[in-house]
Design an enzyme around this catalytic site. Structure first.
Site, PDB file in Angstrom:
ATOM      1  N   TYR A 166      66.947  12.557  56.835  1.00 20.41           N
ATOM      2  CA  TYR A 166      65.982  13.089  57.807  1.00 20.41           C
ATOM      3  C   TYR A 166      65.234  11.921  58.431  1.00 20.41           C
ATOM      4  O   TYR A 166      64.823  10.985  57.744  1.00 20.41           O
ATOM      5  CB  TYR A 166      64.979  14.011  57.103  1.00 20.41           C
ATOM      6  N   GLU A 188      62.821  14.512  66.399  1.00 20.71           N
ATOM      7  CA  GLU A 188      63.281  14.779  65.039  1.00 20.71           C
ATOM      8  C   GLU A 188      64.807  14.771  64.975  1.00 20.71           C
ATOM      9  O   GLU A 188      65.462  15.491  65.740  1.00 20.71           O
ATOM     10  CB  GLU A 188      62.744  16.140  64.580  1.00 20.71           C
TER      11      GLU A 188
END
Ligand code: ADP
Ligand code: MG
Length: 396
Positions: free
Chosen positions: A118, A205
């Site tokens: 991530y 993101e």
């Protein structure tokens, strides 16, 4: 403003972020043609909606219950997957029960995934800095990781004066357990930071950021959200807006340059100034009802803007009464009163309207409302206005 994954990848790709080949498609035929242009033999068909959790999502009314991201092994299967997605409603953890209509899919090259990481950048209001977050737990929602394994989230706040440096990237890369050339490729953090600043983003993101079987680092998903207050500096991004993803009333307000947020109460509010709007909403609550919206018409509350505002407020079927609470500063009360009278006549308002005016030329403004022949309920002050409008919806 949010954009779709395929748009975000195109944009970030221009900055040098590694993404896989892919094409957007609006029909199943286009999806098959798109797949034919890809190397294969594995393809991924991805529903494009402004929400995450697509992979684990479900299509409403689909008995097979397959997700919004599907890995397939032939051009025919790409077509079938696109057929199953386009025009259907996808329900994910982030869409709520209503789901979102899929109008297009992204057909992407299949990836040989070794690790899912991530990587996210956002404006952290506590430190007042753009903060990079990274985690070994890619693929799942970062909120979940934060809740159950907060120790698995690495955070680096970037000092705006000195900016980002290679050591920040190395610190994150080592923290993620990357080795060898992957540590060098982790300059993706620097690239994303540069894009974040230049495009005035609110969020960037990449979830998951993957390490491939060949050891490359690739952005497999991409979410980019821009700061609306800076959009005027980026006219070229305007074309990325997808109106169909927005609440129609809010979209209408954006087009008319009004600050409007739809809420679920019954009293429509038209106020100038965000602070006064908040106070108005609070006092409506205090007297036992609830606001249907937040609406700041801004400093220039002229007839045209008042009309637009009334139109948006009354397009909400839950609105049972309207409270206008305007302070005439630069905009004078007589001008505002004329605007209210004209707008109520034009729109043939059918719900009770309570008006509280204060400020420059207030007496003249009140006179205009009183002599208009319209059933406008005048109010003396904020408390009086709130009590009257709540009484109006309660049928008193
Ligand atoms: P969402 O976050 O909305 O579920 P993602 O783009 O993150 O959508 O995709 C969900 C999952 O599907 C990823 O975590 C990854 O495992 C897989 N996936 C996505 N794109 C590809 C691809 N091009 N090749 C292989 N697997 C993919
Ligand atoms: Mg994702």
């Amino acid at each position: 403003m949010n954009i779709h994954e395929y748009q975000a990848k195109e944009l970030l790709g221009r900055y040098g972020v590694a993404v896989l080949q892919g094409h957007v498609a609006w029909t199943a035929e286009e999806a098959a043609a798109a797949a034919a242009k890809l190397p294969g033999p594995v393809y991924v068909v991805k529903s494009q909606i402004h929400a995450g959790g697509r992979g684990a999502g479900r299509f409403a009314n689909d008995p097979n219950g397959k997700g919004g991201v599907r890995v397939v092994k032939s051009v025919e299967d790409v077509k079938a997957a696109a057929e199953a997605m386009i025009g259907k409603v996808l329900v994910t953890k982030q869409t709520g029960e209503a789901g979102k209509l899929v109008s297009r899919v992204y057909v992407e090259d299949g990836c040989d995934i070794k690790r899912e990481l991530y990587l996210g950048l956002l404006v952290d209001r506590d430190s007042s800095r753009v903060t990079v977050m990274a985690s070994t737990e890619g693929g799942m929602e970062i909120e979940e990781v934060a809740e159950h394994h907060p120790e698995k989230i690495l955070k680096v706040a970037i000092d705006p004066a000195s900016g980002i440096s290679a050591f920040h990237a190395r610190k994150l890369a080592f923290g993620l357990g990357l080795t060898g050339k992957q540590v060098g490729s982790f300059t993706i953090v620097l690239t994303l930071y540069a894009a974040f600043l230049e495009l005035d983003c609110a969020i960037v993101e990449i979830n998951p950021l993957v390490v491939t079987g060949a050891g490359e680092i690739v952005a497999l998903d991409a979410k980019v959200s821009f700061d609306d207050n800076a959009l005027f500096r980026h006219k070229d991004l305007e074309g990325l807006r997808d109106d169909s993803e927005m609440d129609p009333k809010e979209l209408d307000a954006v087009k008319n340059d009004l600050n409007y947020v739809a809420l679920d109460g019954e009293i429509g509010c038209m106020v100038n100034g965000a602070g006064l709007a908040m106070a108005t909403m609070d006092i409506i609550k205090l007297y036992g009802s609830s606001p249907a919206n937040f609406l700041d018409v801004g400093g220039t509350a002229n007839a045209a803007r008042v009309t637009e505002a009334f139109r948006i407020i009354t397009s909400d079927v839950n609105v049972k009464a309207i409270l206008v609470n305007i302070f005439g500063g630069i905009a004078k009360c007589d001008m505002i009163a004329n605007g209210i009278v004209e707008a109520s006549k034009n729109l043939k308002l059918s719900v009770p309207l309570v008006v509280r005016l204060e400020g420059t030329n207030v007496e003249l403004g009140k006179k205009i409302l009183a002599e208009s022949g319209l059933a406008i309920i005048p109010a003396e002050n904020l408390a009086d206005a709130a009590q009257k409008v709540v009484a109006a919806v309660k049928g008193a």
